[in-house]
Design an enzyme around this catalytic site. Structure first.
Site, PDB file in Angstrom:
ATOM      1  N   ASP A 348      41.566  30.076 -36.476  1.00  0.00           N
ATOM      2  CA  ASP A 348      41.156  31.055 -35.487  1.00  0.00           C
ATOM      3  C   ASP A 348      40.538  32.269 -36.182  1.00  0.00           C
ATOM      4  OD1 ASP A 348      41.301  32.140 -32.691  1.00  0.00           O
ATOM      5  OD2 ASP A 348      42.603  33.608 -33.664  1.00  0.00           O
ATOM      6  N   GLU A 384      36.599  28.693 -36.870  1.00  0.00           N
ATOM      7  CA  GLU A 384      35.951  29.424 -35.795  1.00  0.00           C
ATOM      8  C   GLU A 384      35.150  30.512 -36.509  1.00  0.00           C
ATOM      9  OE1 GLU A 384      37.135  31.448 -31.549  1.00  0.00           O
ATOM     10  OE2 GLU A 384      38.339  31.997 -33.292  1.00  0.00           O
TER      11      GLU A 384
END
Length: 713
Positions: A348, A384
């Protein structure tokens, strides 16, 4: 208490007791607090007697697995200098393998004393609180990691280019499944149940990507509204499985789930949050890192260390530039691979992990550490590729070992099928695997993780049913969530009984799913998109732990599920769709080849590509015989004939008008055979003629055999 050893960090069981070790560079004393089995009553305190190279350690003879504990850490209370030590606050061991009990929101959880101060005062967090937080804190529990009694988990090592990812929420996937026992629903065990595995196998999924399962907490502003952090992007324990997902309270339930999925040929990828923690900004609670050594664990504003650098948008940013923090993350990753058996990670806000003092660097210490690690260098690594800090958008700029979430694929496919103009060149780039983003650095199509939707945003059905977000249930006056979704409602906002609108939305679902699963790169399907799942227009359902987000197994669109399964079947049967390297227009009959044509069947020219109002396209992907889709006696060439290539032909009509398509003039062995059409969800095989009509917003996929890749030029 005996001196013990500084390594390994955390709590380690042996035959005589438990060793405790915790890093803090600026502490003056570290106290181990022992609690009863329920974690509610503090029984004893032991000052760790030794500090070796900034690691405090001690050995508690006679202690055993199951002991509940936490830490009180002494040191300077100097927020202006970045130090927030407060021994009145019970703190979690960063290496804890299991947490017991719940966090109860209370002012005692905060290291500063806000009572009596003006909430708007700039001095709010500078007075140290003297209230004990232990009654309101979750506790750590010692776990015996002796693996002798556990069966080994064999890695599947599915090639990345052959991987089909299913992004899912552990609870949301199984909570309403009537084929799973009620007491198992919403847990790791439920995901390992035969009903769950059979469904994933029916689809053809090769890997599940689980939203955060490392221990996380809900923010105070959510609990005050009766909501919770459902997605889990608020981590506090990087080794501990989230307690709410444990059916029996045994952390090895997670490992059992992985083993069962592996036996079914399905890998497990974890969505991990190492960019920030649940402690928030300077006004947040003290759960662990802040009170252990705030100045080491977090990136602070060098001009005013009272404040945090907030490249994550979540209040704080972990300081992976510090060797001990980097060690913590690397140890955590290895733990989930070696002990729990997972196959990879999706990071993330990964740009935060690659930030040096001067900004993002693909040669950052974290990336180098992964590249040289004998364990982690062989698992799947997905980034990401952005955060909200300066220069945060880094799509295409990650090291060779990484694949990246490709939001340009997402946005292009959404806009193309919505009918936006001037998108043919961009569509071709994304469908081709985004070679413009990845090939220049020697990366393959599998560097691109393609997706149409993810947990963050509209579901696929909502993308085609809502023009605007509808997030009022989140309690933020509909100001949260993405503003620009490239969505359309096709005539009515939300649900409707209009058959024409429903038929259009159904075609668009099939169009987008087809492009996802037929494009070069690695497809990621968001759980529920194949079932027609709706969140009623909520495009930021991070705090909705209720039927709005749970998959309703009683309402599954079985026809759409069958369509997706058919697409995956085709993808697996035609390996050129899963190419190991970028396919270009080859003259060789031994190499796969891409070719693009207009709807008139003409080879695309610069003038064709520049027709901004044109929303139609034909592409042909051919491959030599070693890339077979199907072989029958009827379509085998006779002796002495040229060896034909297998070919897929895809016709695309994103226009709001019907169009006639001409098949390109290629040397084919037999008529093109229709494998599927988005006009119907049925799997029909029909022989194509010289012309093929596509209704508005639809596509058709055909199979044939052509004689030479060079004839495509």
């Amino acid at each position: 208490m005996l001196a013990g050893k500084p390594s390994p960090l955390g709590s380690t069981v042996d035959d005589g007791g438990v060793n405790f070790a915790i890093f803090s560079a600026h502490a003056t004393q570290v106290v181990l607090c022992v609690f009863d089995q329920s974690g509610t009553k503090e029984l004893a305190q032991y000052s760790l007697p030794q500090c070796t190279r900034q690691v405090w350690h001690g050995y508690l003879a006679g202690a055993q697995a199951g002991l509940c504990y936490g830490y009180r850490v002494y040191g300077p209370w100097e927020p202006e200098l970045g130090h927030r030590f407060n021994p009145n606050k019970l703190l979690l061991d960063p290496y804890a393998k299991k947490l017991v009990g719940e966090v109860i929101e209370h002012p005692a959880l905060y290291a500063y004393e806000p009572n009596g101060h003006d909430p708007k005062s700039l001095m709010l967090d500078l007075t140290m609180s003297d209230t004990d937080s232990a009654p309101f804190m979750t506790k750590c529990q010692v776990v015996d990691l002796n693996m002798a009694h556990l069966a080994p988990i064999t890695a599947l090592n599915t090639p990345l280019e052959q991987t089909i990812i299913y992004e899912m929420h552990v609870k949301g996937f199984s909570q309403l499944n009537p084929e799973i026992s009620p007491h198992l629903r919403g847990s790791f065990s439920a995901l390992g149940e035969p009903a769950s595995i059979a469904y994933l196998q029916q689809l053809g999924i090769t890997a599940v990507e689980l939203l955060p399962v490392q221990a996380f907490l809900s923010e105070a502003f959510l609990t005050a509204k009766g909501l919770s952090n459902y997605w889990g992007y608020n981590s506090i324990g990087f080794f501990a499985p989230h307690s709410a997902y444990l059916n029996r309270g045994d952390i090895f339930e997670f490992r059992e789930m992985v083993s069962k999925l592996h036996q079914a040929g399905i890998e497990v990828i974890l969505d991990v949050v190492y960019n920030h923690t649940a402690e928030g900004n300077e006004l947040g609670p003290s759960y662990s890192f802040r009170g252990i050594d705030n100045a080491s664990y977090y990136r602070l504003n060098q001009a005013n260390p009272r404040y945090y650098l907030n490249d994550t948008g979540c209040g704080n940013t972990l300081n992976l530039n510090h060797p001990q923090v980097l060690t913590l993350v690397m140890d955590s990753l290895r733990y989930w691979v070696q002990v729990m058996g997972v196959d990879g990670f999706r990071f993330d806000l990964a740009t935060s992990l690659g930030r040096e003092a001067y900004g993002f660097d693909k040669g950052a210490g974290f990336f180098d550490a992964l590249a040289q690690d004998p364990v982690l260098s062989h698992v799947k690594l997905i980034a990401e590729p952005w955060d909200i800090g300066p220069g945060g958008y880094q799509l295409g700029n990650y090291p060779l070992a990484f694949s990246e979430w490709n939001d340009r694929f997402r946005d292009t496919m959404r806009r193309f099928w919505r009918g936006d103009i001037g998108l043919l060149p961009e569509f071709a780039h994304r469908f081709h695997g985004s070679s413009d983003l990845f090939e220049h650095s020697g990366r393959s199509p599998s560097a691109s993780i393609n997706f149409i939707t993810s947990h963050d945003g509209f579901t696929l059905l909502d993308l085609l049913s809502y023009q605007d977000r509808h997030n009022l249930d989140n309690g933020e006056k509909n100001r949260d969530g993405h503003q620009e979704n490239f969505s359309a409602n096709y005539g009515v906002e939300g649900s409707t009984s209009d058959k024409n609108i429903l038929a259009c939305r159904a075609r668009q679902q099939r169009n987008l799913l087809s492009c996802l699963l037929l494009s070069q790169g690695v497809p990621m399907l968001c759980a529920g998109d194949e079932t027609g799942h709706s969140q009623q227009g909520n495009n930021n359902a991070y705090c909705q732990d209720n039927p709005l987000t749970w998959l309703d197994w009683q309402e599954f669109d079985q026809t759409l599920i069958g369509f997706v399964a058919r697409l995956i079947e085709i993808r697996k049967a035609f390996p050129a769709l899963c190419a190991q390297k970028f396919i270009h227009n080859s003259q060789s009959s031994t190499e796969p080849s891409f070719a693009w044509f207009s709807r008139q069947g003409e080879v695309m020219t610069k003038s064709h590509w520049s027709e901004c109002h044109n929303k139609t396209l034909i592409l042909v992907l051919s491959a030599p015989k070693e890339y077979p889709l199907q072989q029958t006696e009827a379509n085998q060439p006779s002796s002495g004939e040229l060896e034909p290539q297998q070919a897929l032909l895809l016709m695309l009509n994103a226009d709001d008008s019907a169009h006639e398509f001409a098949f390109p003039q290629l040397a084919t062995l037999a008529p093109w055979q229709c494998l599927l059409s988005s006009e119907t969800a049925a799997n029909e095989d029909v022989d194509a003629t010289a012309q093929y009509s596509l209704m508005p917003r639809s596509l058709g996929l055909f199979y044939g055999q052509i004689y030479q890749a060079g004839e495509l030029n």
